[in-house]
Write an enzyme that holds these catalytic residues in place. Structure first.
Site, PDB file in Angstrom:
ATOM      1  CE  LYS A 121      -2.439   3.332   2.340  1.00 22.32           C
ATOM      2  NZ  LYS A 121      -2.100   4.271   3.432  1.00 22.32           N
ATOM      3  CG  ASP A 139      -6.991   3.190   3.130  1.00 21.77           C
ATOM      4  OD1 ASP A 139      -8.086   2.856   2.613  1.00 21.77           O
ATOM      5  OD2 ASP A 139      -6.744   4.358   3.463  1.00 21.77           O
TER       6      ASP A 139
END
Length: 217
Positions: A121, A139
């Protein structure tokens, strides 16, 4: 309504709601962006920005953080969650950037993800916001919203990223992930909308009456 139809409708609403979008994390260069994203794990962007606004005017290169050392980095970021772990990662990745990349942030997912404290991420955010490479950072918030909006089955963050990339044009990815984050914070909050009150939820699921339960990442 199919997933593709929902995706088109969602994109239309998001573009109308957020025609212009700002990057929430403040940074001075790609290296400080990397540090800010690393710091933002389990921490709000507002808190990160409050802490880094007094750091980045003086310290904004890997050599600065190596010279500071772990203990001084800890002191600078102590208001941020798990600051000792993050200070260790910042110090070690700064050393690697100097030793292996001549002080520059690498421009590939593989190289970024091999740095201490940098997951997929974080690498996606740096590739997207730092280098302008098409990426779709997912996320826990985007994972939750994608389930509410019927864009994924919610098995994992990895699955959600794959599903969203299939549904939305690549040219929209970099902007779209920020639009989703902003919309979730403002309109489709975890404990306020419940999948039944915001414009996207009511447009995609006009007959939905019960709160939707989402699977955690």
């Amino acid at each position: 309504m199919s997933e593709i139809q929902r995706a088109k409708l969602i994109l239309k609403i998001l573009n109308k709601t957020y025609p212009k979008i700002d990057v929430p994390l403040k940074s001075r260069n790609v290296f400080t962006l990397l540090i800010s994203v690393l710091l933002s794990a389990q921490c709000t962007d507002v808190n990160v920005n409050n802490v880094t606004k007094s750091i980045y005017p003086k310290f904004y290169k890997p050599k600065h953080f190596v010279k500071l050392g772990r203990k001084r980095i800890e002191k600078l970021i102590k208001k941020i969650g798990i600051f000792r772990v993050k200070a260790k990662s910042i110090f070690n990745l700064s050393k690697i950037l100097i030793d292996k990349y001549n002080g520059k942030v690498p421009r590939t997912f593989e190289e970024l993800e091999n740095l201490p404290g940098v997951g997929h991420k974080t690498a996606s955010v740096v590739m997207s916001q730092g280098f302008g490479y098409p990426a779709f950072p997912v996320d826990t918030h985007i994972h939750r919203l994608a389930q509410r909006w019927g864009l994924t089955n919610g098995k994992s963050v990895v699955q959600t990223e794959k599903d969203l990339k299939k549904l939305f044009p690549k040219k929209n990815w970099n902007r779209l992930h920020l639009q989703i984050i902003y919309y979730g914070r403002e309109y489709c909050k975890a404990r306020e909308c419940f999948g039944i009150s915001c414009k996207i939820c009511t447009s995609c699921y006009p007959k939905r009456k019960k709160p939707i339960k989402t699977k955690k990442a």
